[in-house]
Every structure is written in C-alpha cells, then in structure tokens.
Scaffold this active site. Structure first.
Site, PDB file in Angstrom:
ATOM      1  CG  HIS A  44      -1.743  -1.047   1.555  1.00  0.00           C
ATOM      2  ND1 HIS A  44      -1.324  -2.187   2.181  1.00  0.00           N
ATOM      3  CD2 HIS A  44      -3.069  -1.217   1.341  1.00  0.00           C
ATOM      4  CE1 HIS A  44      -2.338  -3.022   2.333  1.00  0.00           C
ATOM      5  NE2 HIS A  44      -3.418  -2.462   1.834  1.00  0.00           N
ATOM      6  CG  ASP A  99       1.781  -0.951   3.368  1.00  0.00           C
ATOM      7  OD1 ASP A  99       1.062  -0.518   4.280  1.00  0.00           O
ATOM      8  OD2 ASP A  99       1.418  -1.832   2.549  1.00  0.00           O
ATOM      9  CD  GLU A 109      -7.589  -8.574  -0.963  1.00  0.00           C
ATOM     10  OE1 GLU A 109      -6.618  -8.059  -1.552  1.00  0.00           O
ATOM     11  OE2 GLU A 109      -7.587  -8.832   0.247  1.00  0.00           O
ATOM     12  CD  GLU A 120      -6.810 -11.863   2.551  1.00  0.00           C
ATOM     13  OE1 GLU A 120      -6.389 -10.907   1.878  1.00  0.00           O
ATOM     14  OE2 GLU A 120      -6.920 -11.841   3.787  1.00  0.00           O
ATOM     15  CG  HIS A 175     -10.701 -11.546   2.510  1.00  0.00           C
ATOM     16  ND1 HIS A 175     -10.319 -10.471   1.748  1.00  0.00           N
ATOM     17  CD2 HIS A 175     -10.031 -11.426   3.687  1.00  0.00           C
ATOM     18  CE1 HIS A 175      -9.458  -9.732   2.433  1.00  0.00           C
ATOM     19  NE2 HIS A 175      -9.263 -10.301   3.603  1.00  0.00           N
ATOM     20  CG  ASP A 205      -4.134 -11.038  -0.992  1.00  0.00           C
ATOM     21  OD1 ASP A 205      -3.278 -10.956  -1.901  1.00  0.00           O
ATOM     22  OD2 ASP A 205      -4.598 -10.039  -0.405  1.00  0.00           O
ATOM     23  CG  ASP A 250      -8.961 -11.167   7.257  1.00  0.00           C
ATOM     24  OD1 ASP A 250      -8.619 -12.306   6.900  1.00  0.00           O
ATOM     25  OD2 ASP A 250      -8.675 -10.135   6.626  1.00  0.00           O
ATOM     26  CG  ASP A 269      -5.090 -11.350   7.353  1.00  0.00           C
ATOM     27  OD1 ASP A 269      -5.840 -11.928   6.547  1.00  0.00           O
ATOM     28  OD2 ASP A 269      -5.047 -10.103   7.455  1.00  0.00           O
ATOM     29  CG  ASP A 295      -3.181  -9.842   2.899  1.00  0.00           C
ATOM     30  OD1 ASP A 295      -2.667  -9.403   3.946  1.00  0.00           O
ATOM     31  OD2 ASP A 295      -4.138  -9.296   2.327  1.00  0.00           O
TER      32      ASP A 295
END
Ligand code: XLS
Ligand code: NI
Ligand code: NI
Length: 442
Positions: free
Chosen positions: A106, A109, A237, A273, A276, A301, A312, A314, A344
């Site tokens: 991003h 980031d 996404e 993802e 997700h 992802d 989530d 992750d 991700d």
C-alpha cells in the site's frame, strides 16, 4: 553475491534460504519448495509466483485491539523518512534471502503520509525511486500495489463510497499516486480492496448511490491507468465484512456481478484471499472456482483463517489439505497468469524474533509447493477429472447434448422426461476423499 542491499545488513545471521528436502531438520530451509524444480513443464517458481506483503511483514508490529506493539523492526528509526528508506532496504534484503520473486504494498506501507497532500505526493515519489533502484539491483518485481484508503480517519465512512464528495476526491489523490507509482515500477496488477466500501446501517445509507459512485470511481481509475500505460489487470479483492458490516464486494460471485453490471469486465478480475472466502461462508477453493469459471481469476492472497474465530486472522498457510484443493483449482484454470500467491499473512503477536518472519514464510511456501505437487499429480493421473467427466456424460450425446446446446424447449424436455428410466448412482464422496488423502499421504 551479497544478499542485502544498501550498506547495512538487517537480518544478520540469516543467509539465503535454500531447498534441503524433507529429511532436513534445518528450520531455515525449504523442505518442499525447490524454486527451479520442474512440474508440468514449468518451474515451481513460475507456477507459484510468490509475493511478500509489505504491510504484514514490515509495518505491522504485533499490536492488536487489546495491546500495543510487541515487535521492534531492525530498521527502526525515529525520523519517518529515514525509516521508510531503511525499511525498503530491509524489505529487499528479506525478499532476496527468502526468494520471493514479487512483493506487494500500500502507498503508506512504503512511504510516509506527511502533513499535507503535497508532502504525501513528494514522499511517495522519492520512495518510489528507491524501490525502483532496489528492484533493478535484486530482480524482485512488483506483483501489485494499492492505495490505503481505509486507515486514515477521513475514510471512516468510506473512500469511493463516502457520502461526502470531498472525501471521494481526496481518495483519488492516493489512487492516482499509486497508479503512477505502479507504472514507474512496472507493476503487473493493481488492486482495490474496499475495506470501508460498505455500510454499517441502512438508516443512514443510500446503497444504490454508493455502489454507483464506486463504479464511477473505478472506471475513472481504469481510464487514467490505461492513459499512462498500465497494461496489467485491475483487481478487486472481495471480503464480506470487517471493518464494515456489509462490504459491497462480499465474495467472488458478488464482485463479478458488480464488475459486469458496470461494464468493467475487460479490465477487472478478482484477487481472492483465502480467509476472506471463509469469512463469506465459502471454502477458499469455492471462490477460486467461481473466478475460474468466469475467467476472472486475477491473483491470490495466500493465507488461512481460523475455523473457530469468525474474523480475518490472516495466518500463514500451513494447512496442506487446503493448499492442495486450492492448487487443484488454480492448475485446472491454467495457472495464475499474471497473478501470484501473495502472503497477505502475519506472524502471531507473540512471534517476536526476526527469524519468525522467515519461518512463517518458509512454511507458507512449502505448503503451497506441496499443494502444487499433489494437485499436478492428481490432474496428470486424471483421478478426479475422469470421475467428474463420467458423472456428467449424459450431457455429451443424444438429447442431453441437445439440451446443453440450448436446442430443446421445455415441452420436448418434459416429453423426454415422461419416457426416462432413472438409475440412481452414488456420488462416491467418501471414496474420492480417501483417494485425495492417499495422494496427500504420498
Ligand atoms: C484486508 C485485505 C488487505 C488487502 C489490500 O483484509 O486483505 O490487506 O489485501 O488492501
Ligand atoms: Ni488481502
Ligand atoms: Ni485479510
């Protein structure tokens, strides 16, 4: 060859991660992922196209809603721009040592938001040049980037779907800057994840208008991207919820319908993802299959959720059953194309050693390499495919074929129905599950 860039090594004591095979007891070695090993005509590296996610690996610091940060990054610096530059060096050292050929980020980031729009723009441009330099030095490429239009308080009610036009315009500053950076860095895709593109209650929301505004915004981004020479795929996404209650890009099917409703299908695909898909009540492979069936599989992802926690989480993918099923769909779809497998995923709050960043990625890469090996064997030996072909064989000849071609009407179909004798057949689910296990067990 040095495995670090710039003048400082950040991950001291960790060298290039090598393939050592299943017998190896070295935690900092691949057991399955052998980048140059050929499978079905391509190397593992070419099939899997791994990417490291900047945000989880170099920005997240272990903080969660119940506690502050637990990790100190080795590139920590009290001057934010100096830190961003050191972070880039550390990131490229990490990519090179680990061997992920791609990365994703991003805007905020990699850069520093600053105190004004122009500071944001000039910081981002400066960092983009550094990233470009590091890409050239190491050969690591940009899989995709995206604008973070969800963290800053101005986006509390949405970015492109904000009820206030000024916020929509402010989001455009970031998306435009991100597209510029993408083209400068030769990015292969551009992602939109609508974290705040959704709503909390219909009591204050005009959903129709918000969805239309989102489509208008995406169309403008598409047109601008194409005008500056971006040739890759735009990706949406999907995620059903979190942070908003109802996210507009709920799952693959909803997102594809949105893309088609607004005529964006020539330029947009999905970035699926795992966590997700499971949040939406699907399996990871279900959402991949929906995309594959619609020619909409853009990128992935790669992570995993927690079967008991409804959010989530992750996590790094370690579930080889899940990676095998995912790779089956991906391989049958003809591969990832210009997409990749972007981790991700974040190490847990308590995993505070620098080494843990490597270990988590090594596990994820090995799990997907394992899935790739098993899936390609299953496909090559046609164990599932022959069963499925046979299961639908009645549509391949005679009236069944005519039906498939849309060449029958309901009267003719019913007429045929009056004469059929149905032979009931088992779906053989358990047999196929056992077969799958026998391939996984090797
Ligand atoms: C968050 C999303 C996000 C996107 C990029 O849940 O996965 O990280 O991938 O904005
Ligand atoms: Ni994601
Ligand atoms: Ni996520």
């Amino acid at each position: 060859m040095d495995y670090f860039v710039g003048d400082k090594e950040y991950f001291k004591g960790i060298g290039k991660i090598k393939f050592e095979g299943k017998e190896s007891k070295n935690p900092l070695a691949f057991k399955v992922y052998d980048a140059k090993k050929k499978i079905a005509g391509k190397t593992m590296e070419e099939h899997l196209r791994f990417a490291t996610a900047y945000w989880h690996s170099f920005c997240a610091d272990g903080a969660d809603p119940f506690g502050s940060s637990t990790m100190v990054h080795p590139f920590h610096n009290s001057d934010p721009m100096k830190q961003a530059m050191a972070k880039a060096d550390a990131a490229f050292e990490f990519f090179t040592k680990l061997g992920t050929p791609y990365y994703c980020f991003h805007d905020i980031d990699v850069s520093v938001e600053g105190k004004s729009v122009s500071e944001y723009e000039s910081n981002f441009k400066k960092i983009t040049e550094i990233l470009l330099e590091r890409q050239k030095e190491t050969g690591v490429k940009l899989l995709w980037n995206t604008a973070n239009v969800f963290t800053h308080p101005r986006y509390m009610h949405g970015a492109a779907t904000n009820p206030d036009f000024s916020v929509v315009a402010r989001a455009a500053v970031q998306v435009k800057a991100c597209l510029d950076a993408n083209v400068r860095l030769g990015g292969e895709n551009y992602v939109f994840w609508g974290g705040r593109e959704g709503y909390m209650t219909l009591l204050n929301t005009d959903m129709k208008r918000e969805r239309e505004n989102l489509a208008t915004f995406l169309t403008m981004a598409r047109d601008y991207g194409r005008s500056i020479g971006f040739k890759g795929n735009f990706l949406i996404e999907p995620k059903p919820m979190e942070p908003t209650k109802h996210q507009y890009d709920y799952d693959a099917a909803t997102t594809i319908a949105f893309i088609r409703e607004f005529g964006l299908e020539d330029d947009f695909k999905c970035n699926i993802e795992a966590n997700h898909a499971t949040l939406a009540g699907h399996t990871f492979e279900h959402d991949l299959q929906v995309c594959s069936d619609n020619g909409m599989l853009g990128s992935v992802d790669a992570n995993q959720g927690d079967a008991q926690n409804g959010w989530d989480t992750d996590e790094f993918p370690t579930n080889v059953y899940e990676t095998t099923l995912a790779m089956l769909v991906i391989m049958r779809a003809g591969g990832l194309g210009h997409g990749g497998l972007n981790f991700d995923a974040k190490r847990r709050r308590g995993s505070i050693d620098n080494e843990d960043l490597f270990l988590s990625h090594i596990g994820g890469m090995d799990s997907f390499a394992f899935g790739l090996e098993v899936a390609s064997k299953i496909i090559e030996e046609r164990v599932l495919d022959d069963f499925i072909t046979e299961r639908y064989a009645s549509f391949d000849s005679g009236l069944g074929k005519k039906f498939s071609q849309g060449a029958m009407d309901l009267c003719a179909l019913a007429e045929h129905g009056r004469t059929v004798s149905i032979i009931e057949k088992s779906g053989k689910q358990e047999k196929l599950q056992n077969l799958l296990n026998s391939y996984i067990l090797g």
